[in-house]
Design a protein around this motif. Structure first.
Motif, short mmCIF file in Angstrom:
data_model
loop_
_atom_site.label_atom_id
_atom_site.label_comp_id
_atom_site.label_asym_id
_atom_site.label_seq_id
_atom_site.Cartn_x
_atom_site.Cartn_y
_atom_site.Cartn_z
N CYS A 64 -26.56 -36.38 -106.08
CA CYS A 64 -25.80 -37.25 -105.19
C CYS A 64 -26.61 -38.46 -104.71
N LYS A 65 -27.90 -38.34 -104.69
CA LYS A 65 -28.74 -39.45 -104.24
C LYS A 65 -28.62 -40.67 -105.15
N THR A 66 -28.12 -40.45 -106.38
CA THR A 66 -27.99 -41.57 -107.30
C THR A 66 -26.81 -42.47 -106.94
N PHE A 67 -25.85 -41.96 -106.15
CA PHE A 67 -24.69 -42.79 -105.81
C PHE A 67 -24.37 -42.86 -104.32
N LEU A 68 -25.07 -42.08 -103.49
CA LEU A 68 -24.84 -42.14 -102.04
C LEU A 68 -25.86 -43.05 -101.38
N SER A 69 -25.46 -43.66 -100.28
CA SER A 69 -26.42 -44.44 -99.49
C SER A 69 -27.43 -43.46 -98.90
N SER A 70 -28.60 -43.96 -98.50
CA SER A 70 -29.63 -43.08 -97.93
C SER A 70 -29.12 -42.38 -96.67
N GLU A 71 -28.25 -43.09 -95.91
CA GLU A 71 -27.69 -42.51 -94.68
C GLU A 71 -26.80 -41.31 -95.00
N LEU A 72 -25.91 -41.48 -95.99
CA LEU A 72 -25.02 -40.38 -96.36
C LEU A 72 -25.77 -39.24 -97.05
N ALA A 73 -26.82 -39.59 -97.79
CA ALA A 73 -27.64 -38.55 -98.43
C ALA A 73 -28.30 -37.68 -97.37
N ASN A 74 -28.75 -38.30 -96.28
CA ASN A 74 -29.34 -37.53 -95.18
C ASN A 74 -28.31 -36.66 -94.49
N VAL A 75 -27.08 -37.18 -94.38
CA VAL A 75 -26.00 -36.39 -93.79
C VAL A 75 -25.72 -35.18 -94.67
N LEU A 76 -25.73 -35.38 -95.98
CA LEU A 76 -25.49 -34.28 -96.91
C LEU A 76 -26.57 -33.21 -96.76
N ILE A 77 -27.82 -33.63 -96.69
CA ILE A 77 -28.93 -32.68 -96.51
C ILE A 77 -28.74 -31.87 -95.23
N GLU A 78 -28.30 -32.57 -94.16
CA GLU A 78 -28.08 -31.90 -92.88
C GLU A 78 -26.92 -30.90 -92.98
N ARG A 79 -25.85 -31.28 -93.69
CA ARG A 79 -24.69 -30.40 -93.84
C ARG A 79 -25.07 -29.14 -94.63
N ILE A 80 -25.88 -29.32 -95.67
CA ILE A 80 -26.32 -28.18 -96.48
C ILE A 80 -27.17 -27.24 -95.64
N LYS A 81 -28.02 -27.82 -94.80
CA LYS A 81 -28.85 -27.00 -93.91
C LYS A 81 -27.97 -26.24 -92.92
N GLU A 82 -26.95 -26.92 -92.37
CA GLU A 82 -26.04 -26.28 -91.42
C GLU A 82 -25.34 -25.08 -92.05
N SER A 83 -24.89 -25.25 -93.29
CA SER A 83 -24.15 -24.18 -93.95
C SER A 83 -25.07 -23.01 -94.35
N SER A 84 -26.37 -23.26 -94.45
CA SER A 84 -27.30 -22.21 -94.86
C SER A 84 -27.80 -21.35 -93.70
N ILE A 85 -27.60 -21.84 -92.46
CA ILE A 85 -28.08 -21.09 -91.28
C ILE A 85 -26.91 -20.35 -90.64
N PRO A 86 -27.00 -19.04 -90.47
CA PRO A 86 -25.92 -18.29 -89.82
C PRO A 86 -25.64 -18.85 -88.42
N VAL A 87 -24.39 -18.78 -87.99
CA VAL A 87 -23.98 -19.35 -86.71
C VAL A 87 -24.84 -18.82 -85.56
N THR A 88 -25.13 -17.52 -85.56
CA THR A 88 -25.89 -16.92 -84.47
C THR A 88 -27.36 -17.36 -84.46
N GLU A 89 -27.82 -17.98 -85.57
CA GLU A 89 -29.21 -18.38 -85.67
C GLU A 89 -29.41 -19.88 -85.46
N LYS A 90 -28.32 -20.63 -85.29
CA LYS A 90 -28.43 -22.09 -85.15
C LYS A 90 -28.90 -22.49 -83.76
N VAL A 91 -29.83 -23.44 -83.72
CA VAL A 91 -30.32 -24.00 -82.46
C VAL A 91 -30.34 -25.52 -82.61
N TYR A 92 -29.77 -26.24 -81.64
CA TYR A 92 -29.76 -27.70 -81.67
C TYR A 92 -30.65 -28.23 -80.54
#
Length: 225
Positions: A64-92
């Protein structure tokens, strides 16, 4: 002659060199269609999956980095991290300028050598201290018990809700203060209290008509990917 493949999103015959796979499944689509597919999903707060029917393969960040802006690529990385952490383990991180997502394990590892007391922990990103129990910047002169019974706690909770709502693009009904999230449909909102308003600017609808000049709908809310 160049070899062509049919993109199963736009059904155009595209040069193979311009076709792209975004996951390990190897299903390929044309670049403009994939770009639109990933961007729309990110705008809706989710990680895109391969658009092929019944395929559950998630997008590959490097592809995706080949066609997304750096800002959206960072958002994607954050979304993938969010989906990988169980809800009970998330800390903001409670600091608005940071708001980093961490797992409880990350927080504990990061505070091993700089433990404060009780719920005091250090953000892995901004390095500021916060309370993992109260979910607020660290209250140095108060215990968690005392802080949660103080007026400051209710004020902080309100601020955190407003900050979270702003990030999620939620809107608040001006009549009953209920929070509303638009998942699909037009921007004409009817709250559970009956009040009607514009999701974009909050202006009231009167006699079934808008009182503002905002667009009534956006394609990506009407046609779901």
């Amino acid at each position: 002659m160049s070899v062509k493949e049919t993109c199963l999103i736009c059904f155009e015959d595209i040069d193979v060199a311009r076709m792209l796979s975004i996951g390990t499944c190897q299903h390929k689509y044309c670049l403009p269609c994939l770009k639109h597919h990933v961007e729309i999903n990110l705008q809706n707060g989710i990680v895109a999956q391969c658009p092929h029917k019944d395929c559950k393969c998630e997008v590959n960040v490097d592809s995706c980095k080949t066609f997304l802006s750096s800002e959206l690529a960072n958002v994607l990385i954050e979304r993938i991290k969010e989906s990988s952490i169980p809800v009970t383990e998330k800390v903001y991180c409670p600091f608005p300028r940071c708001s980093a997502l961490m797992s409880k394990q990350e927080v504990l590892e990061n505070t091993k050598t700089s433990f404060v007391s009780e719920g005091g922990r250090k953000c892995v990103k901004c390095k500021h201290y916060f309370c993992i129990n109260c979910k607020v910047p660290w209250h140095y002169d108060m215990s968690c018990y005392d802080f949660q019974r103080s007026e400051m706690y209710s004020c902080v909770e309100d601020q955190l809700l407003k900050s979270f709502a702003s990030k999620k693009l939620w809107r608040q009904c001006s009549k009953c203060n209920h929070m509303v999230e638009l998942e699909s449909g037009c921007y004409h909102i009817t709250c559970r209290c009956g009040h009607q308003f514009c999701y974009t600017c909050g202006a009231e609808w009167k006699n079934k008509h808008a009182t503002c000049s905002c667009p009534i709908w956006d394609e990506h809310f009407i046609i779901r990917p």
